[in-house]
Design an enzyme around this catalytic site. Structure first.
Site, PDB file in Angstrom:
ATOM      1  N   GLY A 121       0.788  -1.211  -0.088  1.00 17.20           N
ATOM      2  CA  GLY A 121      -0.136   0.029  -0.156  1.00 17.20           C
ATOM      3  C   GLY A 121       0.790   1.237  -0.133  1.00 17.20           C
ATOM      4  O   GLY A 121       0.534   2.113  -0.782  1.00 17.20           O
ATOM      5  N   SER A 122       2.062   1.189   0.695  1.00 12.64           N
ATOM      6  CA  SER A 122       2.727   2.452   0.825  1.00 12.64           C
ATOM      7  C   SER A 122       3.393   2.815  -0.463  1.00 12.64           C
ATOM      8  O   SER A 122       3.412   3.969  -0.951  1.00 12.64           O
ATOM      9  CB  SER A 122       4.018   2.279   1.887  1.00 12.64           C
ATOM     10  OG  SER A 122       3.347   2.187   3.258  1.00 12.64           O
TER      11      SER A 122
ATOM     12  N   ASN B 166      -7.998   4.268   8.496  1.00 15.23           N
ATOM     13  CA  ASN B 166      -7.670   3.140   9.272  1.00 15.23           C
ATOM     14  C   ASN B 166      -7.597   3.064  10.855  1.00 15.23           C
ATOM     15  O   ASN B 166      -7.825   2.135  11.314  1.00 15.23           O
ATOM     16  CB  ASN B 166      -5.945   2.908   8.990  1.00 15.23           C
ATOM     17  CG  ASN B 166      -5.136   4.178   8.925  1.00 15.23           C
ATOM     18  OD1 ASN B 166      -5.637   5.110   8.165  1.00 15.23           O
ATOM     19  ND2 ASN B 166      -4.231   4.177   9.681  1.00 15.23           N
TER      20      ASN B 166
ATOM     21  N   GLN C 113      -7.735   0.233   3.328  1.00 20.91           N
ATOM     22  CA  GLN C 113      -8.639  -0.202   4.423  1.00 20.91           C
ATOM     23  C   GLN C 113      -9.997  -0.751   3.854  1.00 20.91           C
ATOM     24  O   GLN C 113     -10.561  -1.628   4.129  1.00 20.91           O
ATOM     25  CB  GLN C 113      -9.011   0.552   5.413  1.00 20.91           C
ATOM     26  CG  GLN C 113      -7.655   0.968   6.197  1.00 20.91           C
ATOM     27  CD  GLN C 113      -7.368  -0.233   7.147  1.00 20.91           C
ATOM     28  OE1 GLN C 113      -8.289  -1.258   7.501  1.00 20.91           O
ATOM     29  NE2 GLN C 113      -6.238  -0.625   7.732  1.00 20.91           N
TER      30      GLN C 113
ATOM     31  N   SER D 100      -3.649  -3.111  -0.788  1.00 20.99           N
ATOM     32  CA  SER D 100      -2.487  -3.752  -0.268  1.00 20.99           C
ATOM     33  C   SER D 100      -3.207  -5.253   0.167  1.00 20.99           C
ATOM     34  O   SER D 100      -4.007  -5.299   0.695  1.00 20.99           O
ATOM     35  CB  SER D 100      -2.172  -2.940   1.064  1.00 20.99           C
ATOM     36  OG  SER D 100      -1.254  -4.006   1.971  1.00 20.99           O
TER      37      SER D 100
ATOM     38  N   HIS E 118      -1.752  -7.327   2.484  1.00 20.79           N
ATOM     39  CA  HIS E 118      -1.852  -8.084   4.061  1.00 20.79           C
ATOM     40  C   HIS E 118      -2.808  -7.379   4.546  1.00 20.79           C
ATOM     41  O   HIS E 118      -3.319  -8.008   5.908  1.00 20.79           O
ATOM     42  CB  HIS E 118      -0.353  -7.639   4.589  1.00 20.79           C
ATOM     43  CG  HIS E 118      -0.171  -6.392   5.139  1.00 20.79           C
ATOM     44  ND1 HIS E 118      -0.560  -5.909   6.268  1.00 20.79           N
ATOM     45  CD2 HIS E 118       0.186  -5.038   4.338  1.00 20.79           C
ATOM     46  CE1 HIS E 118      -0.210  -4.764   6.519  1.00 20.79           C
ATOM     47  NE2 HIS E 118       0.309  -4.378   5.543  1.00 20.79           N
TER      48      HIS E 118
ATOM     49  N   THR F 103      11.778  -7.710 -10.483  1.00 22.60           N
ATOM     50  CA  THR F 103      11.494  -8.898 -10.780  1.00 22.60           C
ATOM     51  C   THR F 103      10.107  -9.179 -10.091  1.00 22.60           C
ATOM     52  O   THR F 103       9.947  -8.943  -8.862  1.00 22.60           O
ATOM     53  CB  THR F 103      12.221 -10.027 -10.391  1.00 22.60           C
ATOM     54  OG1 THR F 103      13.529  -9.782 -11.089  1.00 22.60           O
ATOM     55  CG2 THR F 103      11.743 -11.503 -10.632  1.00 22.60           C
TER      56      THR F 103
ATOM     57  N   CYS G 218       1.153   2.189  12.683  1.00 20.86           N
ATOM     58  CA  CYS G 218       2.288   2.867  12.064  1.00 20.86           C
ATOM     59  C   CYS G 218       2.941   3.985  13.313  1.00 20.86           C
ATOM     60  O   CYS G 218       3.978   4.304  13.159  1.00 20.86           O
ATOM     61  CB  CYS G 218       1.886   3.520  10.929  1.00 20.86           C
ATOM     62  SG  CYS G 218       1.245   2.426   9.906  1.00 20.86           S
TER      63      CYS G 218
HETATM   64  C1  LIG Z   1      -1.463  -0.389   5.851  1.00 23.38           C
HETATM   65  C2  LIG Z   1      -2.265   0.870   5.317  1.00 23.38           C
HETATM   66  C3  LIG Z   1      -1.224   1.595   4.394  1.00 23.38           C
HETATM   67  C4  LIG Z   1       0.192   0.944   3.996  1.00 23.38           C
HETATM   68  O1  LIG Z   1       0.040  -0.393   3.255  1.00 23.38           O
HETATM   69  P1  LIG Z   1       1.491  -1.489   3.370  1.00 23.38           P
HETATM   70  O2  LIG Z   1       0.952  -2.622   2.495  1.00 23.38           O
HETATM   71  O3  LIG Z   1       1.397  -1.762   4.773  1.00 23.38           O
HETATM   72  O4  LIG Z   1       2.490  -0.454   2.911  1.00 23.38           O
HETATM   73  C5  LIG Z   1      -1.688   2.594   3.418  1.00 23.38           C
HETATM   74  N1  LIG Z   1      -3.013   3.151   3.818  1.00 23.38           N
HETATM   75  C6  LIG Z   1      -3.723   2.860   4.554  1.00 23.38           C
HETATM   76  C7  LIG Z   1      -5.048   3.371   4.900  1.00 23.38           C
HETATM   77  C8  LIG Z   1      -3.457   1.610   5.325  1.00 23.38           C
HETATM   78  O5  LIG Z   1      -4.139   1.114   6.289  1.00 23.38           O
END
Ligand SMILES: *Cc1c(COP(=O)(O)O)cnc(C)c1O
Length: 379
Positions: free
Chosen positions: A71-72, A151, A179, A199, A201, A237, A325
């Site tokens: 996500g980042s 989040n 989210q 994202s 995870h 890759t 975070c």
């Molecule tokens: C977790 C999160 C991210 C970051 O995603 P990662 O895959 O952990 O880098 C970005 N934005 C929101 C709203 C999130 O909850």
């Protein structure tokens, strides 16, 4: 001790079907997706199947999906990538005060490079001020980036309205939907979204894989240089097992959406109702109606959230005092401050985010432990 996990906004468990789907790409099918022999082509085919599955969840074309490391990175690629490419058109960006650090810090970084950023206020429910948005749009505004759902407090923004306003001024609209994705239905075409971050995870796929949707006519620059992967927009890759897992998680999310939402809502609403009835001083943070199905966030008066977490951990309960975070940082959550909470209440917040594995009994246990810790004033 049995672990009860109520921190699904921090990360989720990889689902068994997702794990099963990805495992062969670590071992038998270990080819590089760019290699032209069969082993490579098998990997490539798996990547393209996954791309189609992600696209199906969002209702876009597979050519509009770019895989990233999470996500980042998707947020960075969308915002920096778009702004670098289009800086000749202007240097003004509009975002909100309650974004995830992946957006906030990206915007702050761009400010150091000569961009100008407006951080919109939110109301006490955590919804962006649409009048301020309308008044902030200028001749040099090139991008609007507003998160889909928060989040920490779970508030869901009026995405369709924001997208319409952006379109009226011909400004692309990016949303961090990390989210929201998989937890509420998202149709990027119907909503008018130009770029969207997600994202793995957060939706029962592994950490370190994500995707960015970019509408086909939107131009952006790559931010990671190297090989020609992802149509030359993201070098490196391909993380084939991760991509396969994300695709599977998206497929499951699409097929289970209604049931999943119903389950989470039931757990959330029961928890909210019980806490409001039984825990003195409990105050719900965020919106009652425009809220992620699995999110609850309460402040508990003069209780210290970090100590509360510690006590809950001793009972096998995982929750969060704010955003994962910002754990360890002494500052109160920027989101809780933005919705107008006084510092004391921000410090007493407890976020519980429900998921797949939680049962009603788990929630009952959580509530009973909360009551015991808080009413006994053992903190
Ligand atoms: C977790 C999160 C991210 C970051 O995603 P990662 O895959 O952990 O880098 C970005 N934005 C929101 C709203 C999130 O909850």
């Amino acid at each position: 001790m049995e672990i009860r996990y109520f921190d699904n906004a921090a990360t989720t468990r990889v689902k068994q079907e997702v794990l099963n789907e990805m495992l062969p790409y670590f071992s038998n099918q270990y080819g590089n997706a760019s290699s032209i022999y069969t082993l490579g082509r098998n990997a490539k085919r798996a990547v393209e199947t996954a791309r189609q599955r992600v696209a199906d969840l969002l209702n876009c074309k597979p050519t509009e999906i770019y895989f990233t490391a999470g996500g980042s990175e998707s947020d960075n690629l969308a915002i920096k990538g778009y702004c670098y490419k289009n800086r000749n058109r202007g240097n003004h960006i509009i975002t909100s005060k309650i974004e995830h650090p992946a957006v906030l810090h990206t915007c702050q970084n761009l400010e150091k490079q000569g961009f100008e950023v407006t951080y919109l206020n939110v109301d006490k429910e955590g919804i962006v001020d649409l009048n301020q948005l309308a008044n902030s749009i200028k001749h040099n505004t090139i991008l609007i980036s507003i998160m889909y759902a928060n989040n920490e407090i779970g508030s869901i923004q009026p995405i369709e309205t924001i997208a319409k306003m952006a379109k009226m001024y011909n400004i692309p609209f990016h949303t961090d939907a990390v989210q929201a994705c998989g937890n509420v239905p998202i149709d990027v075409q119907k909503l008018g979204i130009d770029m969207l971050s997600l994202s793995g995870h957060k939706i029962n796929a592994p950490k370190g894989i994500g995707a960015l949707y970019v509408k086909n006519n939107i131009e952006f620059e790559r931010i990671i240089d190297g090989g020609h992967q992802e149509k030359n927009k993201r070098a490196g890759t391909e993380n084939v097992p991760g991509i396969v897992a994300l695709g599977k998680a998206c497929e499951i999310a699409k097929n289970n959406m209604n049931k999943h939402m119903q389950n989470l809502k039931q757990l959330r609403d029961y928890y909210i109702e019980q806490v409001e009835q039984k825990v003195p001083m409990a105050k719900l943070n965020g919106s009652r109606d425009n809220r992620l199905p699995g999110n609850a966030n309460f402040s508990f008066g003069n209780i210290n959230g970090e100590e509360l977490l510690f006590k809950l951990d001793q009972k096998g309960i995982c929750a969060s005092s704010g955003s994962a975070c910002s754990t360890g940082s002494p500052e109160p959550s920027h989101v809780l401050i933005a919705i107008g909470l006084p510092k004391e209440l921000a410090y007493s917040a407890l976020r519980t985010t429900f998921g797949e594995e939680n049962s009603m009994q788990d929630v009952d246990y959580l509530i009973s432990q909360l009551i015991e810790i808080i009413t006994n004033k053992s903190i």
